[in-house]
Enzyme design. Sequence first.
Site, PDB file in Angstrom:
ATOM      1  N   ASP A 173      28.839  59.983  64.791  1.00 56.42           N
ATOM      2  CA  ASP A 173      29.654  61.137  64.379  1.00 56.42           C
ATOM      3  C   ASP A 173      30.171  61.048  62.937  1.00 56.42           C
ATOM      4  O   ASP A 173      30.534  62.050  62.352  1.00 56.42           O
ATOM      5  CB  ASP A 173      30.855  61.300  65.332  1.00 56.42           C
ATOM      6  CG  ASP A 173      31.689  60.030  65.454  1.00 56.42           C
ATOM      7  OD1 ASP A 173      31.350  59.026  64.795  1.00 56.42           O
ATOM      8  OD2 ASP A 173      32.680  60.032  66.210  1.00 56.42           O
ATOM      9  N   HIS A 174      30.183  59.847  62.358  1.00 57.19           N
ATOM     10  CA  HIS A 174      30.764  59.706  61.014  1.00 57.19           C
ATOM     11  C   HIS A 174      29.740  59.974  59.915  1.00 57.19           C
ATOM     12  O   HIS A 174      29.938  60.814  59.052  1.00 57.19           O
ATOM     13  CB  HIS A 174      31.332  58.297  60.832  1.00 57.19           C
ATOM     14  CG  HIS A 174      32.685  58.105  61.439  1.00 57.19           C
ATOM     15  ND1 HIS A 174      32.931  58.238  62.770  1.00 57.19           N
ATOM     16  CD2 HIS A 174      33.875  57.769  60.889  1.00 57.19           C
ATOM     17  CE1 HIS A 174      34.209  58.001  63.018  1.00 57.19           C
ATOM     18  NE2 HIS A 174      34.809  57.716  61.881  1.00 57.19           N
TER      19      HIS A 174
ATOM     20  N   ASP B 185      37.544  52.291  66.329  1.00 60.83           N
ATOM     21  CA  ASP B 185      38.056  53.396  65.538  1.00 60.83           C
ATOM     22  C   ASP B 185      39.537  53.538  65.857  1.00 60.83           C
ATOM     23  O   ASP B 185      39.935  53.500  67.025  1.00 60.83           O
ATOM     24  CB  ASP B 185      37.320  54.701  65.883  1.00 60.83           C
ATOM     25  CG  ASP B 185      37.655  55.756  64.860  1.00 60.83           C
ATOM     26  OD1 ASP B 185      36.858  55.980  63.939  1.00 60.83           O
ATOM     27  OD2 ASP B 185      38.759  56.344  64.948  1.00 60.83           O
TER      28      ASP B 185
ATOM     29  N   ARG C 256      44.881  62.215  58.408  1.00 63.17           N
ATOM     30  CA  ARG C 256      45.170  61.326  57.273  1.00 63.17           C
ATOM     31  C   ARG C 256      45.023  62.085  55.964  1.00 63.17           C
ATOM     32  O   ARG C 256      44.074  62.845  55.807  1.00 63.17           O
ATOM     33  CB  ARG C 256      44.201  60.132  57.263  1.00 63.17           C
ATOM     34  CG  ARG C 256      44.473  59.206  58.404  1.00 63.17           C
ATOM     35  CD  ARG C 256      43.749  57.889  58.297  1.00 63.17           C
ATOM     36  NE  ARG C 256      44.250  57.050  59.367  1.00 63.17           N
ATOM     37  CZ  ARG C 256      43.507  56.278  60.148  1.00 63.17           C
ATOM     38  NH1 ARG C 256      42.219  56.185  59.927  1.00 63.17           N
ATOM     39  NH2 ARG C 256      44.056  55.568  61.105  1.00 63.17           N
TER      40      ARG C 256
ATOM     41  N   SER D 140      42.799  52.912  59.021  1.00 62.90           N
ATOM     42  CA  SER D 140      41.586  52.757  59.816  1.00 62.90           C
ATOM     43  C   SER D 140      41.418  51.370  60.433  1.00 62.90           C
ATOM     44  O   SER D 140      42.050  50.406  60.027  1.00 62.90           O
ATOM     45  CB  SER D 140      40.411  53.073  58.898  1.00 62.90           C
ATOM     46  OG  SER D 140      39.323  52.253  59.153  1.00 62.90           O
TER      47      SER D 140
ATOM     48  N   ARG E  45      38.519  49.887  60.275  1.00 62.04           N
ATOM     49  CA  ARG E  45      37.280  49.360  59.695  1.00 62.04           C
ATOM     50  C   ARG E  45      37.407  47.877  59.354  1.00 62.04           C
ATOM     51  O   ARG E  45      38.221  47.481  58.525  1.00 62.04           O
ATOM     52  CB  ARG E  45      36.875  50.195  58.468  1.00 62.04           C
ATOM     53  CG  ARG E  45      37.856  50.200  57.331  1.00 62.04           C
ATOM     54  CD  ARG E  45      37.493  51.226  56.266  1.00 62.04           C
ATOM     55  NE  ARG E  45      37.731  52.591  56.752  1.00 62.04           N
ATOM     56  CZ  ARG E  45      38.076  53.608  55.979  1.00 62.04           C
ATOM     57  NH1 ARG E  45      38.196  53.448  54.687  1.00 62.04           N
ATOM     58  NH2 ARG E  45      38.283  54.805  56.488  1.00 62.04           N
TER      59      ARG E  45
HETATM   60  C1  MIC Z   1      39.052  56.917  59.769  1.00 64.48           C
HETATM   61  O1  MIC Z   1      39.525  57.924  60.264  1.00 64.48           O
HETATM   62  O2  MIC Z   1      39.537  56.340  58.780  1.00 64.48           O
HETATM   63  C2  MIC Z   1      37.812  56.322  60.394  1.00 64.48           C
HETATM   64  C3  MIC Z   1      36.695  56.535  59.453  1.00 64.48           C
HETATM   65  O3  MIC Z   1      37.507  57.002  61.592  1.00 64.48           O
HETATM   66  C4  MIC Z   1      38.081  54.852  60.676  1.00 64.48           C
HETATM   67  C5  MIC Z   1      36.917  54.085  61.087  1.00 64.48           C
HETATM   68  C6  MIC Z   1      36.027  53.695  59.957  1.00 64.48           C
HETATM   69  O4  MIC Z   1      36.480  53.398  58.861  1.00 64.48           O
HETATM   70  O5  MIC Z   1      34.812  53.663  60.198  1.00 64.48           O
HETATM   71  C7  MIC Z   1      39.198  54.600  61.685  1.00 64.48           C
HETATM   72  O6  MIC Z   1      40.085  55.403  61.813  1.00 64.48           O
HETATM   73  O7  MIC Z   1      39.240  53.523  62.304  1.00 64.48           O
HETATM   74 FE1  SF4 Z   2      36.421  60.893  62.462  1.00 66.42          FE
HETATM   75 FE2  SF4 Z   2      38.353  59.137  61.839  1.00 66.42          FE
HETATM   76 FE3  SF4 Z   2      38.467  61.670  61.006  1.00 66.42          FE
HETATM   77 FE4  SF4 Z   2      38.796  61.158  63.544  1.00 66.42          FE
HETATM   78  S1  SF4 Z   2      40.122  60.485  61.884  1.00 66.42           S
HETATM   79  S2  SF4 Z   2      37.545  62.798  62.694  1.00 66.42           S
HETATM   80  S3  SF4 Z   2      37.401  59.462  63.867  1.00 66.42           S
HETATM   81  S4  SF4 Z   2      36.950  60.131  60.414  1.00 66.42           S
END
Ligand code: MIC
Ligand code: SF4
Length: 645
Positions: free
Chosen positions: A64-65, A119, A379, A535, A537
């Site tokens: 999905d990313h 995630d 975010r 995140s 990550r």
């Molecule tokens: C995000 O919202 O920052 C992400 C991308 O979903 C991350 C995961 C990632 O960095 O792959 C998260 O929230 O954990």
């Molecule tokens: Fe995707 Fe992270 Fe954004 Fe949710 S917050 S939509 S998991 S990138």
Amino acid sequence: MGLTLTEKILKAHTVDGEFVKGSEIGIKIDQTLTQDATGTMAYLEFEAMGVPRVRTERSVAYIDHNTLQSGFENADDHRFIGSVAKKHGIYFSRPGNGICHQVHLERFGAPGKTLIGSDSHTPTGGGIGMIAIGAGGLDVAVAMGGGAYYITYPKIVKVELTGRLNNWVSAKDVILEVLRRLSVKGGVGKVIEYCGEGVGTLSVPERATITNMGAELGATTSIFPSDEITRQFLAAQGREDVYTPLSADPDAVYDETVEIDLSSLVPMAACPHSPDNVKTVDELCGMKIDQVCIGSCTNSSLMDMMKVAHILKGKTVHPDVSLSIAPGSKQVLNMLAENGALAIMIDAGARILESACGPCIGMGQSPNSKGISLRTFNRNFEGRSGTKDGQVYLVSPELAAFSAVKGVLSDPREIEGEFKFTMPEKFTVNDNMIVPPAVESEMDSVEILRGPNIKPFPATAPLAEDISCGCSLKVGDNITTDHIMPAGAKILPLRSNIPAISNFCFTVCDEEFPTRAKEMGQSIIVGGVNYGQGSSREHAALAPLYLGVKAVLVKSFARIHRANLINAGILPLTFVNESDYDKIAQGDRLSISGVRKAVETGACELTLKNETSGCEIPVLCELTGRTRDIILAGGLLDYTRESLK
Ligand code: MIC
Ligand code: SF4
């Protein structure tokens, strides 16, 4: 003494440690989820553990990313994940099927179960009474192998909801209010449990919006009771069999209580660049806007989309505004197509995006220079949109859609009439984009498909006897993982290639950092409070590991990032006296002699010597028996390999 809902579920899953607040407990994990941006690494780690088939009740791999596929890298990762999933007993949600948290809620989540996901917004599952926690990829890999997941037994905060939301005030405003009161670090070490008569006025998608954004509080997770509303939602998904009623005991004891009268809330927005920088609509009304993005795992349910369609009906998006809409799942998009709402959105001039994270993680739709963007996301960290000076405001879908038509930030309470959404009795269910794993007898014949961008896990080493190196970077408070390891369309495709992605580590703060760290060979990073928020990550730990970072010394850490540092074998240190932060400058030579011995003996206070200035600084190294062994071994992968021997 009665139990909270959190305690009930945790107690039923605790397999290690004592059920005492503040101590570490290991919990059995029933379900796992991964997404593609963290998934490739998690599955490489899983493979390295040598477990043939997952030992969970249900594990799901979502794509999905990284769905832009502007080169071969992402498509290769998708293929790799699909093949690993097939071989090792994991369900595979194909690209196009939707955002992991939305789909998991619809198709797999179950009240009373534990879920960890690579995630940070995994707590979305708390909307149906799960203990759902965001974790690093390595932790998820261990859980898939049947290992326990370790958390500090949390404090439990009761959020007592009374009253009912007024027209055009949204679940998003509830969580913005919690963020306004508690801040982005107010939830660290805590689970936020919602209760009170107001709970019964909120639907499952509304509850999920609230638990989703509990991640922004830094909380371990958030949870709602499982009640008749949960039953109806699951029944409409054709999954009533997983329903079980769950709630706290009436005499449960909480560590803190927050009271919110839903009827007193007004529309709000989180202003740049932090989710807790919350203002009411009155303070912001009339501000000219450039862009509106609706979607993300926070606000992309059918209910959210139907509100948006109602507001857009017969209107045109303001000429100065670009409006994009990404429904959260194939199910949502399908139902919008079936009931005509999609046509209304298209007619109004919305730019319809695929069901994926998209603009939320900077994969397209970056705003113009200094552009003001209203987003229904979770975010708004600086630069996350892909435009360095973009100004992102986090808002509800109703405020977003109404403002898109008006061209300025507008109060949705001015919309004429009322809109009542009735949850469908039956959602359109078609799981044809979820590929089940191979049956056990055919597992061995599944070939793993690896692309050239997929590089192995970086080299690790057991903790050295002494640390002696320079301070390669000094940063301030509230550093996010988007600072440490930025995402976006240019960098995300490198998630399976740590040597390549490391060249972008901390470049948001200091472009020279990767080169400097490499030149120094080994180094220490110094930071302020709430270091590593955001995140899950693990790349924010693996890139520093690759660049030779041996320890991170800060005023305080965010939960998942601290765990990721330990998993990567990087020593997490905190100042005993926060004011000592001023006694270190970037470039200073720092040393901790006898560090290995100290960790082995369980010493909590160590002495760091600033060789440049000559002063000695007491620092805390708060590790438990298990995390101590992980650090000594050089990280969780080495530790797990050793313990499997
Ligand atoms: C995000 O919202 O920052 C992400 C991308 O979903 C991350 C995961 C990632 O960095 O792959 C998260 O929230 O954990
Ligand atoms: Fe995707 Fe992270 Fe954004 Fe949710 S917050 S939509 S998991 S990138």
